[in-house]
Design a protein around this motif. Structure first.
Motif, mmCIF file in Angstrom:
data_model
loop_
_atom_site.group_PDB
_atom_site.id
_atom_site.type_symbol
_atom_site.label_atom_id
_atom_site.label_comp_id
_atom_site.label_asym_id
_atom_site.label_seq_id
_atom_site.Cartn_x
_atom_site.Cartn_y
_atom_site.Cartn_z
ATOM 1 N N LEU A 1 0.848 -1.186 0.000
ATOM 2 C CA LEU A 1 0.000 0.000 0.000
ATOM 3 C C LEU A 1 0.884 1.236 0.000
ATOM 4 O O LEU A 1 1.868 1.309 0.731
ATOM 5 N N CYS A 2 0.528 2.210 -0.821
ATOM 6 C CA CYS A 2 1.292 3.455 -0.928
ATOM 7 C C CYS A 2 0.354 4.646 -0.775
ATOM 8 O O CYS A 2 -0.744 4.645 -1.328
ATOM 9 N N LYS A 3 0.805 5.633 -0.046
ATOM 10 C CA LYS A 3 0.039 6.859 0.159
ATOM 11 C C LYS A 3 0.437 7.896 -0.882
ATOM 12 O O LYS A 3 1.629 8.141 -1.101
ATOM 13 N N SER A 22 -3.648 -0.563 -8.664
ATOM 14 C CA SER A 22 -4.929 -1.204 -8.967
ATOM 15 C C SER A 22 -6.065 -0.580 -8.167
ATOM 16 O O SER A 22 -6.911 0.124 -8.712
ATOM 17 N N THR A 23 -6.073 -0.782 -6.864
ATOM 18 C CA THR A 23 -7.178 -0.337 -6.026
ATOM 19 C C THR A 23 -6.867 1.014 -5.400
ATOM 20 O O THR A 23 -5.735 1.308 -5.043
ATOM 21 N N ILE A 24 -7.902 1.852 -5.261
ATOM 22 C CA ILE A 24 -7.778 3.164 -4.622
ATOM 23 C C ILE A 24 -8.664 3.181 -3.382
ATOM 24 O O ILE A 24 -9.849 2.833 -3.448
ATOM 25 N N VAL A 25 -8.096 3.576 -2.261
ATOM 26 C CA VAL A 25 -8.846 3.707 -1.012
ATOM 27 C C VAL A 25 -8.887 5.187 -0.639
ATOM 28 O O VAL A 25 -7.833 5.822 -0.503
ATOM 29 N N ARG A 26 -10.071 5.728 -0.468
ATOM 30 C CA ARG A 26 -10.244 7.150 -0.222
ATOM 31 C C ARG A 26 -9.839 7.540 1.193
ATOM 32 O O ARG A 26 -10.003 6.764 2.148
ATOM 33 N N PHE A 27 -9.332 8.748 1.312
ATOM 34 C CA PHE A 27 -9.111 9.346 2.627
ATOM 35 C C PHE A 27 -10.402 10.072 3.013
ATOM 36 O O PHE A 27 -10.637 11.222 2.633
ATOM 37 N N LYS A 28 -11.259 9.365 3.760
ATOM 38 C CA LYS A 28 -12.557 9.935 4.138
ATOM 39 C C LYS A 28 -13.030 9.288 5.420
ATOM 40 O O LYS A 28 -12.467 8.293 5.901
ATOM 41 N N ILE A 86 -5.664 2.258 5.337
ATOM 42 C CA ILE A 86 -5.262 0.880 5.040
ATOM 43 C C ILE A 86 -6.440 -0.010 4.654
ATOM 44 O O ILE A 86 -6.240 -1.210 4.427
ATOM 45 N N GLY A 87 -7.663 0.532 4.564
ATOM 46 C CA GLY A 87 -8.774 -0.339 4.193
ATOM 47 C C GLY A 87 -10.087 0.396 4.073
ATOM 48 O O GLY A 87 -10.259 1.501 4.599
ATOM 49 N N ASP A 90 -4.907 9.824 -0.550
ATOM 50 C CA ASP A 90 -5.527 8.522 -0.789
ATOM 51 C C ASP A 90 -4.460 7.440 -0.747
ATOM 52 O O ASP A 90 -3.260 7.712 -0.843
ATOM 53 N N THR A 91 -4.895 6.198 -0.629
ATOM 54 C CA THR A 91 -3.986 5.054 -0.623
ATOM 55 C C THR A 91 -4.246 4.201 -1.848
ATOM 56 O O THR A 91 -5.404 3.941 -2.195
#
Length: 285
Positions: free
Chosen positions: A123-125, A170-176, A228-229, A158-159
């Motif tokens: 995972l990368c920020k 591939s996948t984007i995880v929002r900072f929310k 992270i998720g 975002d991550t």
């Protein structure tokens, strides 16, 4: 005044998250310039010698690395002072072991063992987005990884999920609010919880309110948040305690309980040894 980058680091000035003893010498290995900063990384020398106990001294670590036995993010590294930081995956193909660099609940570097499937990504920020020559869009992550033509939906903080073999996201995880996060800086480093709310302060630091699985609330700055998720589901396996920090009394009770368990195990081993000594016939000389 000397010119150029510094090559030495006094042991008393080393980051406390390395957990080095004060009487182990005058100097400590100084990480070289790389994907992580000096205070946000730990050199491979300390990982192999202090954390994994694969070597007794720096000479043995150098021999292990020069034999191409250690990979960091799917690339062979031979520099003993190479900086490994948060979310980096350290793989030893000879033994089939893979570890992810995380923080424990006290903010110290921790090697969390992962399986072969999980060792293929990290995972990368997202820390920066910009446009280069010929209007080429770029994206830079917390480990100084640069991705060309990224997904336009990815925003700062975002991550993203990055495949270590191909280098593609591939996948984007929002900072929310509502997403699971891990704290990577400040006094709450290593704690894991769900983002409850954000408290903006124009001209100052934005404060984020987080709640862990035990119901404890704490706050930290926005730059210390690493998502992270999605919601309460983590995209990586988490270490023991799930990022819940104990009080001093709770930590003491846990240590005493583990100590009793160890003593009981050693007593059982001694009894079994005595029984085997009585059962197994011994030759008479």
């Amino acid at each position: 005044m000397p010119r150029g980058p510094r090559h030495h680091l006094k042991r008393v000035d080393a980051p406390s998250k390395w957990m080095l003893d004060k009487l182990g010498g005058t100097f400590a290995p100084r990480p070289t310039e790389g994907s992580h900063g000096l205070r946000e990384s730990i050199p491979l020398l300390l990982i192999l010698r202090e954390k994994l106990n694969y070597a007794l001294n720096a000479t043995e670590v150098t021999k292990i690395l020069m034999a191409n036995f250690v990979e960091v993010d799917a690339k062979v590294r031979t520099n003993p002072k190479y900086p490994a930081g948060f979310q980096d995956v350290i793989t030893i193909p000879k033994t089939g072991e893979s570890y992810r660099v995380l923080f424990d609940i006290k903010g110290r570097f921790q090697l969390h063992k992962v399986n072969e499937k999980e060792a293929q990504y990290k995972l990368c920020k997202v820390v920066q987005k910009y446009t280069g020559r010929n209007n080429t869009p770029f994206l830079r992550t917390h480990d100084n990884r640069v991705i060309r033509y990224p997904d336009p939906a990815a925003k700062i903080d975002d991550t993203i999920k990055v495949n270590l073999r191909t280098g593609k996201m591939s996948t984007i995880v929002r900072f929310k609010e509502g997403n699971l996060c891990m704290i990577t800086g400040g006094r709450n480093t290593g704690r894991i919880g769900v983002i409850e709310s954000r408290e903006p302060h124009p001209g100052s630091y934005e404060i984020v309110h987080v709640r862990d699985t035990a119901g404890n609330d704490f706050t930290t700055r926005r730059e210390n948040i690493f998502v992270i998720g999605h919601e309460k589901t983590a995209m990586i396996s988490l270490p023991a305690m799930n990022g819940v920090r104990m009080t001093t009394l709770e930590d003491r009770k846990r240590k005493l309980k583990n100590l009793k368990r160890q003593k009981k195990r050693s007593l059982n081993f001694k009894k079994a040894k005595q029984i085997l000594f009585l059962i197994i016939p011994h030759p008479i000389y």
